[in-house]
Design an enzyme around this catalytic site. Sequence first.
Site, PDB file in Angstrom:
ATOM      1  N   GLY A 219       0.827  -1.203   0.000  1.00  0.00           N
ATOM      2  CA  GLY A 219       0.000   0.000   0.000  1.00  0.00           C
ATOM      3  C   GLY A 219       0.857   1.247   0.000  1.00  0.00           C
ATOM      4  CB  CYS A 247       5.121  -3.653   0.467  1.00  0.00           C
ATOM      5  SG  CYS A 247       5.719  -2.041  -0.087  1.00  0.00           S
ATOM      6  CG  LEU A 248       1.368  -0.075   4.266  1.00  0.00           C
ATOM      7  CD1 LEU A 248       2.284   0.967   4.894  1.00  0.00           C
ATOM      8  CD2 LEU A 248       0.150   0.598   3.644  1.00  0.00           C
ATOM      9  CD  GLN A 251       6.794   0.179   5.136  1.00  0.00           C
ATOM     10  OE1 GLN A 251       5.904   1.024   5.253  1.00  0.00           O
ATOM     11  NE2 GLN A 251       7.599   0.145   4.080  1.00  0.00           N
ATOM     12  CG  ASN A 289       6.296   1.140  -5.237  1.00  0.00           C
ATOM     13  OD1 ASN A 289       6.813   2.207  -4.897  1.00  0.00           O
ATOM     14  ND2 ASN A 289       5.032   1.054  -5.617  1.00  0.00           N
ATOM     15  CG  HIS A 332       6.183  -5.824  -4.144  1.00  0.00           C
ATOM     16  ND1 HIS A 332       4.822  -5.726  -3.955  1.00  0.00           N
ATOM     17  CD2 HIS A 332       6.713  -4.638  -3.745  1.00  0.00           C
ATOM     18  CE1 HIS A 332       4.529  -4.520  -3.475  1.00  0.00           C
ATOM     19  NE2 HIS A 332       5.657  -3.852  -3.339  1.00  0.00           N
ATOM     20  CD  GLU A 334       3.701  -8.699  -5.339  1.00  0.00           C
ATOM     21  OE1 GLU A 334       3.710  -7.476  -5.580  1.00  0.00           O
ATOM     22  OE2 GLU A 334       4.200  -9.181  -4.302  1.00  0.00           O
TER      23      GLU A 334
END
Length: 358
Positions: A219, A247-248, A251, A289, A332, A334
């Site tokens: 996200g 990712c998000l 975190q 990202n 990531h 995926e």
Amino acid sequence: MKALLMLENGMTFEGTGFGYEHDVVCEVVFNSAMCGYTELLTDPSYAGQGVVMTYPLVGNYGICYDDAESTKPWLGAFIVRSVSGIASNFRCDVDLDTYLKQNKVPGLCGVDTRALTRVLRESGTMRGMIAYGDKVDLDSMKKQIEAFVLESHVPAVSDREGKLYGDGPIKVALADYGVKHNIIRCLVKRGCTVKCFPYDATLEDYLAFAPDGVMLSNGPGDPQACAKSIAELKRIYAHGIPTFGICLGHQLMALSQGCDTYKLKYGHRGINHPVKDLSTNRVYISSQNHGFVVNADSVNPAVADVSFISMNDGSVEGLNYKNGKVFTVQFHPEASSGPLDTGFLFDRFIDLMGGSRI
């Protein structure tokens, strides 16, 4: 139409507009990928950002709807050196310029993106504004940039419809903070039924689905702005549900367990970032990202171990939690687009939920 990009440090870059030529203020970041711009445009993690592509030619294979990572593009603006006038691809559904116009995404081309990227690397990510027209008011642009406040886009990109994907025997509750579709596809092809839950769903909401595990998605933005999500993840962790975060999601889980996060100077955005698995010393190439990372010094060894690190700057790229039910990664696995090196982490998640039923 002529267009101008101004950064918050006062530097300007002249170019030509394409796509939806409408003035915009955003956070300016760069991505080093050589392909995969359809996936990038539709990645909700880029919500509100002006993305600079370091690769000089973009648009040569058009837009393929089947490659989209969400229902529409989310980024604030798209900044490139050159836009191809021809979209040569048998899978092409629409050319890049038309796609940006249809979805009201401003574009800027003809910019020296290598020089712009060097500025962002040396000075760090900055706010910026793109203005269109033969004459632009520099003072007005500067004031608009100064007034611009970075906001959390998670509520906007999170799906509230509770969509269901797949019909497999393993039930996964997916916390949607701006999920990329390929995360869902990776779970479905491994025999999962995936139900999406909004970013502010409660533990009780998840338990009503009777899941075998919880998936925490990627996200946009600062994880510390997601206080409600962090509070619920603390409850999910205490409940002992098998959980995998990306990712998000990585975190947010870290913050729920007492870790801290900080903003990188210019972030990790691209599909060629090396990460090291500390359990095997093996290096994998990953798609990334993100602008924020978990502070390694804040990780309590009684709570979690660092599992992956970035080979570029040594930052935390993964955590294994001591309860044996939770693991998360910053990159990531995926990988859409990107390398498939770390897809085995989805298999690990399946094993954590009791193994394959197919």
